[in-house]
Write an enzyme that holds these catalytic residues in place. Structure first.
Site, PDB file in Angstrom:
ATOM      1  CB  SER A 142      -0.662   0.293   1.245  1.00  0.00           C
ATOM      2  OG  SER A 142      -1.646   1.300   2.136  1.00  0.00           O
ATOM      3  CE1 TYR A 155      -3.621  -2.651   5.210  1.00  0.00           C
ATOM      4  CE2 TYR A 155      -3.293   0.148   5.198  1.00  0.00           C
ATOM      5  CZ  TYR A 155      -3.526  -1.270   4.701  1.00  0.00           C
ATOM      6  OH  TYR A 155      -3.838  -1.387   3.277  1.00  0.00           O
TER       7      TYR A 155
HETATM    8  P1  NDP Z   1     -11.560  -5.609   0.580  1.00  0.00           P
HETATM    9  O1  NDP Z   1     -12.081  -5.325   1.090  1.00  0.00           O
HETATM   10  O2  NDP Z   1     -12.509  -4.996  -1.326  1.00  0.00           O
HETATM   11  O3  NDP Z   1     -11.083  -6.862  -0.819  1.00  0.00           O
HETATM   12  C1  NDP Z   1     -10.961  -8.156   0.855  1.00  0.00           C
HETATM   13  C2  NDP Z   1     -10.387  -9.155   0.582  1.00  0.00           C
HETATM   14  O4  NDP Z   1      -9.882  -9.384   1.610  1.00  0.00           O
HETATM   15  C3  NDP Z   1     -11.970  -9.420   0.774  1.00  0.00           C
HETATM   16  O5  NDP Z   1     -11.833 -10.760  -0.599  1.00  0.00           O
HETATM   17  C4  NDP Z   1     -11.847 -10.610   1.638  1.00  0.00           C
HETATM   18  O6  NDP Z   1     -12.813 -11.632   1.237  1.00  0.00           O
HETATM   19  C5  NDP Z   1     -10.834 -10.911   1.562  1.00  0.00           C
HETATM   20  N1  NDP Z   1     -10.268 -11.554   3.261  1.00  0.00           N
HETATM   21  C6  NDP Z   1      -9.804 -10.159   4.207  1.00  0.00           C
HETATM   22  N2  NDP Z   1      -9.865 -11.295   5.274  1.00  0.00           N
HETATM   23  C7  NDP Z   1      -9.552 -12.644   5.047  1.00  0.00           C
HETATM   24  C8  NDP Z   1      -9.153 -13.807   4.774  1.00  0.00           C
HETATM   25  N3  NDP Z   1      -8.597 -14.233   6.783  1.00  0.00           N
HETATM   26  N4  NDP Z   1      -8.852 -15.794   4.608  1.00  0.00           N
HETATM   27  C9  NDP Z   1      -8.984 -14.903   3.401  1.00  0.00           C
HETATM   28  N5  NDP Z   1      -9.403 -13.955   2.460  1.00  0.00           N
HETATM   29  C10 NDP Z   1      -9.525 -12.628   3.342  1.00  0.00           C
HETATM   30  O7  NDP Z   1     -10.549  -4.785  -0.408  1.00  0.00           O
HETATM   31  P2  NDP Z   1      -9.089  -4.050  -1.424  1.00  0.00           P
HETATM   32  O8  NDP Z   1      -9.790  -5.101  -2.345  1.00  0.00           O
HETATM   33  O9  NDP Z   1      -9.449  -2.980  -1.256  1.00  0.00           O
HETATM   34  O10 NDP Z   1      -8.039  -4.632  -0.661  1.00  0.00           O
HETATM   35  C11 NDP Z   1      -6.583  -6.051  -1.367  1.00  0.00           C
HETATM   36  C12 NDP Z   1      -5.628  -5.690  -1.058  1.00  0.00           C
HETATM   37  O11 NDP Z   1      -5.163  -4.192  -1.538  1.00  0.00           O
HETATM   38  C13 NDP Z   1      -5.944  -5.476   0.795  1.00  0.00           C
HETATM   39  O12 NDP Z   1      -4.044  -5.932   0.745  1.00  0.00           O
HETATM   40  C14 NDP Z   1      -5.753  -3.863   0.773  1.00  0.00           C
HETATM   41  O13 NDP Z   1      -4.163  -4.002   1.721  1.00  0.00           O
HETATM   42  C15 NDP Z   1      -4.751  -3.278  -0.282  1.00  0.00           C
HETATM   43  N6  NDP Z   1      -5.164  -2.484  -0.902  1.00  0.00           N
HETATM   44  C16 NDP Z   1      -6.363  -1.491  -0.950  1.00  0.00           C
HETATM   45  C17 NDP Z   1      -5.751  -0.641  -1.167  1.00  0.00           C
HETATM   46  C18 NDP Z   1      -7.507   0.844  -0.774  1.00  0.00           C
HETATM   47  O14 NDP Z   1      -7.816   1.696  -1.259  1.00  0.00           O
HETATM   48  N7  NDP Z   1      -8.797   0.163  -1.232  1.00  0.00           N
HETATM   49  C19 NDP Z   1      -5.119   1.006  -0.749  1.00  0.00           C
HETATM   50  C20 NDP Z   1      -3.726  -0.028  -0.399  1.00  0.00           C
HETATM   51  C21 NDP Z   1      -3.833  -0.964  -0.686  1.00  0.00           C
HETATM   52  P3  NDP Z   1     -13.941 -12.521   2.379  1.00  0.00           P
HETATM   53  O15 NDP Z   1     -14.348 -11.001   3.302  1.00  0.00           O
HETATM   54  O16 NDP Z   1     -15.036 -12.756   1.233  1.00  0.00           O
HETATM   55  O17 NDP Z   1     -12.931 -13.489   3.215  1.00  0.00           O
END
Ligand code: NDP
Length: 247
Positions: A142, A155
């Site tokens: 990030s 974070y």
């Molecule tokens: P979302 O919340 O839309 O997606 C997060 C995903 O992580 C979901 O599919 C969720 O699926 C999964 N997840 C969470 N906990 C678990 C777990 N214990 N086991 C398996 N899967 C898990 O967020 P983003 O798409 O934005 O995030 C994706 C990545 O990008 C993250 O690592 C985030 O830190 C990073 N990021 C995002 C930014 C943003 O502004 N959006 C900025 C910088 C980085 P489920 O709940 O079904 O398990």
């Protein structure tokens, strides 16, 4: 033909946001996908859509905080498709808060998902990749893995760790087994990510920042670019912000 055609790619956190868009992007280039997250119904719907549009996708409900489930996921991918070309360790949580709010459970969760989840993903695929002396591990950090701001201490700690771990992986495996390592660091992207914030003092500032958030397909294209490069080219690190994001 794209370099991605027929590559077997595991995507964690594929049930929403960046993971879901990455699945669509890579499927359009002919990748064979293994989608993982905890919400199985969402995974099924996404996989069904891809398969109905000439894609090839399977899914497995997986909690990335379990090393055993991650091992089972890699085994599942190998059994289904006979090889693992890449993993996108994308699952993550961002419950930002000030340290004095003592949200210890949220700190633990972030450390478990954002750091241990990535490590377990690396551990699960490495034996398969080392055996073939090829592979690509793409980890989502990030902008908060480059800079810290009030409310992001834990974070940011997890996302700095992702960068350290990925660079260590690169150094250990690049010569030894040709494995490529990529860090992708997004800025504000409109997904479900901010919904995990429970500290109202942080939430309003984040909501302001996310007014300018870009769509997750921008990050999906970045993943595609890194994967599409030929085997001798390693895209090691990319930062992608909304044009108007200064921090
Ligand atoms: P979302 O919340 O839309 O997606 C997060 C995903 O992580 C979901 O599919 C969720 O699926 C999964 N997840 C969470 N906990 C678990 C777990 N214990 N086991 C398996 N899967 C898990 O967020 P983003 O798409 O934005 O995030 C994706 C990545 O990008 C993250 O690592 C985030 O830190 C990073 N990021 C995002 C930014 C943003 O502004 N959006 C900025 C910088 C980085 P489920 O709940 O079904 O398990």
């Amino acid at each position: 033909m794209s370099n991605i055609q027929d590559k077997v790619v595991i995507i964690t956190g594929a049930s929403s946001g960046i993971g879901e868009e990455t699945a669509k992007e890579l499927s359009s280039k002919g990748a064979k996908l293994v989608l993982a997250a905890r919400r199985e119904e969402r995974l099924k719907e996404i996989a069904d859509n891809l398969n109905n549009n000439n894609g090839e996708a399977v899914y497995k409900s997986t909690d990335v905080t379990s090393a055993k489930e991650m091992e089972e996921l890699a085994k599942f991918a190998h059994e289904k498709f006979g090889q693992i070309d890449a993993i996108v360790n994308n699952a993550g949580l961002m419950p930002l808060s000030y340290l004095n709010k003592q949200k210890i459970e949220e700190w633990d969760k972030m450390i478990d998902v954002n750091i241990k989840g990535v490590l377990y993903g690396i551990s699960a695929v490495l034996p398969y990749m080392r055996e073939r002396k090829q592979g690509h591990i793409i980890n989502l950090s990030s902008v908060a893995g480059h800079v810290v701001f009030p409310g992001s201490a834990v974070y940011s700690g997890t996302k700095f760790a992702v960068r350290a771990i990925t660079d260590g992986l690169r150094m250990e495996e690049s010569q030894e087994s040709n494995i490529r390592a990529t860090i992708i660091s997004p800025g504000a992207v409109s997904t479900e990510l901010t919904s995990t914030i429970t500290d109202d003092d942080v939430k309003s500032g984040v909501d302001d920042l996310y007014q300018m958030a870009i769509k997750p397909d921008s990050i999906a294209r970045t993943v595609r670019f890194a994967l599409e490069e030929p085997a001798e080219v390693a895209v090691n690190e990319i930062v992608v912000r909304p044009t108007n994001q200064t921090m």
